[in-house]
Design an enzyme around this catalytic site. Structure first.
Site, PDB file in Angstrom:
ATOM      1  CE  LYS A 126       1.103 -29.057  89.013  1.00 49.65           C
ATOM      2  NZ  LYS A 126       1.747 -30.192  88.252  1.00 49.65           N
TER       3      LYS A 126
ATOM      4  CB  THR B 204       4.709 -31.867  86.441  1.00 50.83           C
ATOM      5  OG1 THR B 204       4.988 -32.104  85.063  1.00 50.83           O
ATOM      6  CG2 THR B 204       5.885 -31.114  87.062  1.00 50.83           C
TER       7      THR B 204
ATOM      8  CE  LYS C 169       7.366 -30.730  82.768  1.00 53.02           C
ATOM      9  NZ  LYS C 169       6.032 -31.319  82.873  1.00 53.02           N
TER      10      LYS C 169
END
Length: 295
Positions: A241, A98, A173
């Site tokens: 993150k 990701t 995502k």
């Protein structure tokens, strides 16, 4: 597809079980990881080890990466001993990390310049999904190239959806992570409310998980919270993150996502409690602390 040699970079919580599924399906897999010890089990199972991403790329046909932060992905592809220094023309690159959609576009451009192809294919489902082989995979890139490697995805994924051009998988995502962030906040606050009201939380979950509130976080993470299990299937540090990427991308698109910004701050609170390596359900600990501040 099984005549292609797969090179796999990243053999951690997600990569390890995903490679096992490939081996069980009859694929030949070469591996690299920053820490060789984390690949020891896969080497014992028959994977061949390569010391650098460049060496691995030079000896494989399809190179898959599932590593850490965007800076790690950038170094893995563009570093002095990175993938692009050893890449063969005709290879297919697949980044399942990701990361930033803009980085996916950059890698795709560099791949074309080398006579190769690139797909961004981040996953959802956490470590449990990787172990069970039922990950959701969001894919960006050339549809023709995606079709070529589709059998590989089927080894560890069940919901495999093509999203569009390079970077589209990463954008999808981000939608996933933004949705989880808000949903998990509701799950945690529902548990806090139920506890304060004196409900049996297992009984309460039995009711609401079968109604309109039903979701993966309620089915998988809520029972862990009730048991006090904050082990990482997907860590707080990794989630922060991801939320940071989502906010950066939103800002670039001139979007305001106040709910996402708030949840990120809550997760930073969890990190401040020393729980960054815990599972993202540890959000409960921060919300529980805030809810009891007036007592």
């Amino acid at each position: 597809m099984k005549d292609k040699i797969i090179g796999w970079i990243g053999t951690g919580l997600m990569g390890n079980p995903m490679v096992k599924h490939l081996l069980n399906a009859g694929y030949t897999v070469h591996v690299h990881n920053r820490t060789k010890e984390k690949a020891a089990e896969l080497i014992e199972l028959g994977c061949t080890w390569f010391d650098t991403p460049a060496a691995l790329a030079a000896n494989t046909d399809v190179i898959v990466t599932i590593i850490g932060a965007p800076k790690d992905v950038e170094a893995c592809y563009f570093g002095a001993e990175g993938i692009f220094t050893g890449l063969k023309a005709g290879s297919i690159l697949v980044d399942m990390t990701t990361t930033k959609p803009s980085l996916a576009v950059k890698i795709a451009g560099a791949a074309v310049a080398k006579g190769a192809e690139f797909i961004d294919a981040p996953v959802s489902g956490g470590q449990l999904g990787a172990i069970n082989g039922n990950l959701s995979i969001m894919i960006g890139g050339s549809r023709e190239v995606v079709d070529t490697v589709y059998p590989m995805f089927e080894a560890f994924g069940k919901n495999i959806v093509y999203q569009g051009a390079a970077g589209a998988g990463q954008h999808a995502k981000m939608c996933n992570q933004i949705t989880i962030a808000g949903t998990l906040t509701g799950v945690c606050e529902g548990l806090i409310y139920g506890l304060k009201a004196g409900l049996n939380l297992d009984t309460m979950l039995e009711s609401i998980s079968k109604g309109a509130a039903g979701c993966w976080s309620l089915d998988v993470l809520a029972p862990k919270i009730v048991k006090g299990d904050y082990s990482a299937g997907f860590s707080v540090d990794n989630f922060v993150k991801d939320l940071s990427i989502g906010l950066e991308e939103a800002e670039a698109m001139k979007l305001s996502l106040p709910g996402l910004a708030l949840v990120k701050q809550l997760y930073i609170t969890v990190q401040g409690m020393g729980k960054g390596a815990s599972g993202n359900q540890a959000l409960y600990l921060a919300l529980e602390k805030l809810s009891n501040m007036d007592q």
